[in-house]
Design an enzyme around this catalytic site. Structure first.
Site, PDB file in Angstrom:
ATOM      1  CB  SER A  62      -1.088   0.050   1.279  1.00 34.43           C
ATOM      2  OG  SER A  62      -1.555  -1.135   1.361  1.00 34.43           O
TER       3      SER A  62
HETATM    4  N1  SAM Z   1      -0.651  -4.623   4.282  1.00 36.27           N
HETATM    5  C1  SAM Z   1       0.227  -4.715   3.080  1.00 36.27           C
HETATM    6  C2  SAM Z   1       1.616  -4.152   3.072  1.00 36.27           C
HETATM    7  O1  SAM Z   1       1.936  -3.411   3.835  1.00 36.27           O
HETATM    8  O2  SAM Z   1       2.151  -4.537   1.937  1.00 36.27           O
HETATM    9  C3  SAM Z   1      -0.712  -4.741   1.922  1.00 36.27           C
HETATM   10  C4  SAM Z   1      -1.727  -5.511   1.553  1.00 36.27           C
HETATM   11  S1  SAM Z   1      -2.498  -5.776   0.113  1.00 36.27           S
HETATM   12  C5  SAM Z   1      -3.079  -4.403  -0.352  1.00 36.27           C
HETATM   13  C6  SAM Z   1      -3.702  -6.607   0.553  1.00 36.27           C
HETATM   14  C7  SAM Z   1      -3.611  -8.018   0.728  1.00 36.27           C
HETATM   15  O3  SAM Z   1      -4.592  -8.697   1.222  1.00 36.27           O
HETATM   16  C8  SAM Z   1      -3.067  -9.051  -0.589  1.00 36.27           C
HETATM   17  O4  SAM Z   1      -1.848  -9.461  -0.196  1.00 36.27           O
HETATM   18  C9  SAM Z   1      -4.200 -10.142  -0.448  1.00 36.27           C
HETATM   19  O5  SAM Z   1      -3.684 -11.196  -0.929  1.00 36.27           O
HETATM   20  C10 SAM Z   1      -4.557 -10.171   0.893  1.00 36.27           C
HETATM   21  N2  SAM Z   1      -5.889 -10.674   1.130  1.00 36.27           N
HETATM   22  C11 SAM Z   1      -6.992 -10.549   0.288  1.00 36.27           C
HETATM   23  N3  SAM Z   1      -8.097 -11.044   1.067  1.00 36.27           N
HETATM   24  C12 SAM Z   1      -7.546 -11.856   2.008  1.00 36.27           C
HETATM   25  C13 SAM Z   1      -8.101 -12.583   3.137  1.00 36.27           C
HETATM   26  N4  SAM Z   1      -9.526 -13.107   3.027  1.00 36.27           N
HETATM   27  N5  SAM Z   1      -7.268 -13.018   4.146  1.00 36.27           N
HETATM   28  C14 SAM Z   1      -5.922 -12.710   4.017  1.00 36.27           C
HETATM   29  N6  SAM Z   1      -5.504 -11.832   3.402  1.00 36.27           N
HETATM   30  C15 SAM Z   1      -6.277 -11.401   2.276  1.00 36.27           C
END
Ligand code: SAM
Length: 663
Positions: A62
């Protein structure tokens, strides 16, 4: 070599503090965690840019600001236990781990979870637990939590997560009816079964996929496609999203740009200063914006006084008595060409039909060059409205005149001979002119804007030519800041509802923060400044080509030549557009989420100015960029031709009226 700790400090100051993140613990943690350790290999130099970056599995790390904002919203503190859903790169979890006692983080992709775990270990962050699984169900055996942050957007706040909050606990989550378009919500548990909710505005996260999120293949965009996103190549995705462009004279051309009609500023770029299609496309688009959407300002990358001569012509005002024909300096073909002449002719005819002075379309120059022309214009104006002021101004400007025809020499002299005296006089002149605004405006509103702008330009130009001696980002930034401020003054002068079209090179128009210019060299540009000032009310539109011919010189001040443009490089955005097989199109990057995500990749982009050196093309004309963030839309012409400079052969009938160009 980029100084990463320094870049981190700057990120905290510019992207966070100045945007309103005030929690000292959050700022300190963001200053401590090395973001470059969390980006994909090869992206380290972009780690501190102001946006999300791609990571494995088609996910993103992000934007720093969003990470800081969500953590600040969650109001975490020492001693807290926090759950994060969507580990991704692990960056947000790492930042939180510097503040709280324990962080639990869940990621649905095992590969991402494992990489994040290794990163925590290498950095010695030992208060983070990582698990692979569906985070919408929470982490019941570690509950209750003081805060839960969800880094992906779901259709609602999952009940499991709400239930795993301690009383007083906060859940921060993007929620929306569309998988890629959400509002950032803060849900606070106020009692055993009571919750309050706050809305922090629109955001765009990747979808939250899971039992209490979106179904794996359930997004509307995924349904629409013939196959899964990753099986389609980027050129295929571009071809599917491309909206073919009709002929320039077909009204349907301009209609395609109606979607930008409600913007305050529409910025139209170009990948060279000598390609006919770029001028004709901008003219067709601008005609539509003026006729149907009430735009009255055409502000171009040209000298203010030269553009002012054109403005007088298009607004049916008498030309200045002793004025030289405009655009006589190198590179003359940039504005003295048949495409510009035809557009100027159209503006004049349009204004003749309109007649109401406040609705007349004006033609203005944004650039800082042509100090001598500017001085002449200020003096002539003062001669007419205030001869006494003109006399004083002549003396004051006197110390600039020995160098005014060779401003770059002035830069050199300024270093050794107490230029401060001059700078003061110029600024004073500018201030005086402004102070007399009311007086003069009553006498002659339009000319006052012209003279004031010239005085401002001289004040900036003096600094510009001084700074130019040193080279580097400073002179570029001064120039683009001047261009932006000029645009602001124009909007102000034309009234509260004024709308402007800007014509300038892609290097000025495309948001510098997403190109080497901003990332490596700290340069800003008018596109970036417009986005920062006008937000979604600015549209940044790039124009480019694969091959053909271009009017350009080999050196500054040398003859114009018609050169062949080499086919675009295999690692460039241009090559993707060429490979898509559609010969001319509009690509509305913001309308297609999947394409936009794929275009977050860093690639080469070609920049041809007034100089083109095909022999050293890769080194001298390509730079890295992130197209999807640099522009809102992209206009493509696969094969293009050079502009035709205006020459004596254009006198007479059958060609556009060449009058203002003095042929
Ligand atoms: N916080 C992260 C960082 O600092 O890099 C950014 C995260 S990214 C925007 C969102 C993440 O949420 C992705 O890696 C995606 O695979 C994960 N995701 C989506 N749905 C999910 C779920 N139900 N449970 C766990 N992870 C999930």
């Amino acid at each position: 070599m980029l100084d990463l700790p320094d870049a981190r400090d700057r990120m905290v100051e510019v992207q966070l503090s100045r945007r309103g993140i005030h929690d000292r613990e959050v700022l300190e943690a963001m200053r401590e965690v090395p973001r470059e350790a969390f980006v994909a290999p090869g992206f380290e130099e972009f780690a501190y840019e102001d946006g999300p970056l791609p990571i494995a599995e088609g996910q993103t790390i992000s934007q720093p600001y969003i990470v800081a904002l969500m953590i600040e919203m969650a109001e975490i503190g020492p001693g807290d236990h926090v759950l994060e859903v969507g580990t991704g790169s692990g960056y947000a979890a790492a930042v939180m781990s510097r503040i709280v006692e324990r962080v639990y983080t869940i990621e649905r992709h095992a590969g991402l979870a494992e990489t994040a775990r290794q990163r925590f270990e290498e950095l010695g962050y030992d208060n983070i637990e990582v698990r692979t699984g569906d985070g919408t169900k929470g982490w019941p055996d570690a509950a209750p939590f003081d805060a839960i942050l969800v880094a992906a957007g779901g259709p609602g706040a999952p009940l499991a997560l709400q239930e795993q909050l301690d009383v007083g606990g906060r859940l921060v989550i993007p929620v929306g009816d569309e998988p890629h378009d959400q509002r950032l919500l803060k849900v606070t548990r106020t009692g055993a079964a009571t919750y309050s909710e706050e809305d922090f505005g629109g955001v765009r996260f990747v979808p939250l996929i899971g039992e209490q999120g979106w179904p794996e293949s359930g997004s509307r965009t995924a349904d629409r496609r013939s196959g899964p996103a990753r099986t389609r190549s980027l050129p295929e995705m571009i071809a599917a999203a491309a909206e073919p462009l009709p002929d320039f004279d077909d009204p349907a051309f301009g209609e395609l740009f109606d979607r930008f009609g409600d913007r305050r500023v529409v910025l139209l770029g170009e990948a060279s200063h000598g390609t006919s299609e770029f001028y004709r496309a901008r003219a067709a688009t601008t005609r539509r914006l003026i006729e149907k959407h009430g735009f009255t300002i055409v502000a171009v990358e040209a000298d203010w006084p030269d553009a002012a001569a054109i403005d007088r012509h298009v607004r049916h005002r008498p030309s200045r008595a002793d004025a030289d024909p405009p655009f006589q300096r190198f590179p003359t073909w940039m504005w003295r060409n048949t495409d510009v002449a035809a557009f100027v002719d159209w503006m004049r005819q349009h204004n003749e039909r309109i007649r109401i002075s406040s609705r007349l379309a004006g033609f203005y120059g944004l650039d800082i060059y042509n100090m001598s022309g500017s001085i002449g214009a200020v003096l002539q104006y003062l001669d007419r409205v205030d001869p006494q002021a003109a006399k004083i101004a002549r003396e004051r400007y006197g110390c600039l005149t020995p160098w005014q025809h060779e401003p770059s020499t002035y830069g050199r002299v300024a270093l050794t001979s107490g230029y401060e005296k001059c700078e003061q006089a110029v600024l004073e002149q500018c201030r005086e002119l402004l102070a007399k605004q009311l007086d003069y405006a009553q006498q002659d509103g339009v000319d006052f804007l012209d003279a004031t702008q010239n005085a401002r330009l001289i004040a900036s130009a003096e600094r510009y030519y001084r700074i130019m001696y040193y080279g580097g980002a400073q002179s570029w930034n001064l120039r683009d800041t001047h261009m932006f401020e000029t645009l602001e003054h124009l909007l102000e002068a034309r009234g509260p509802n004024a709308k402007a079209v800007v014509w300038a090179h892609n290097s000025h128009i495309g948001d510098a923060r997403y190109t080497e210019m901003g990332i490596v060299r700290d340069e800003v540009n008018i596109g970036q400044l417009c986005r920062q000032r006008f937000g979604d009310e600015a549209a940044l539109i790039g124009l480019s080509t694969h091959s053909g011919t271009v009017a350009a010189a080999s050196d500054w001040d040398s003859e114009m030549e018609i050169k062949r443009v080499r086919p675009s490089h295999s690692d460039s955005f241009e090559r993707l557009c060429h490979d898509c097989g559609v010969s001319r199109f509009l690509l509305d990057i913001k309308r297609d989420d999947d394409l936009r995500e794929r275009l977050l990749e860093r690639r080469l982009e070609r920049f041809i100015g007034v100089i083109y050196r095909p022999e050293t093309e890769l080194r001298s004309h390509y730079a890295a960029a992130f197209l999807a963030q640099q522009f809102d839309a992209f206009v493509w012409f696969d094969e293009t031709v050079a502009v035709t400079p205006l020459g004596p052969e254009h006198m007479g009938a059958g060609v556009p009226d060449t009058y203002p160009f003095g042929l």
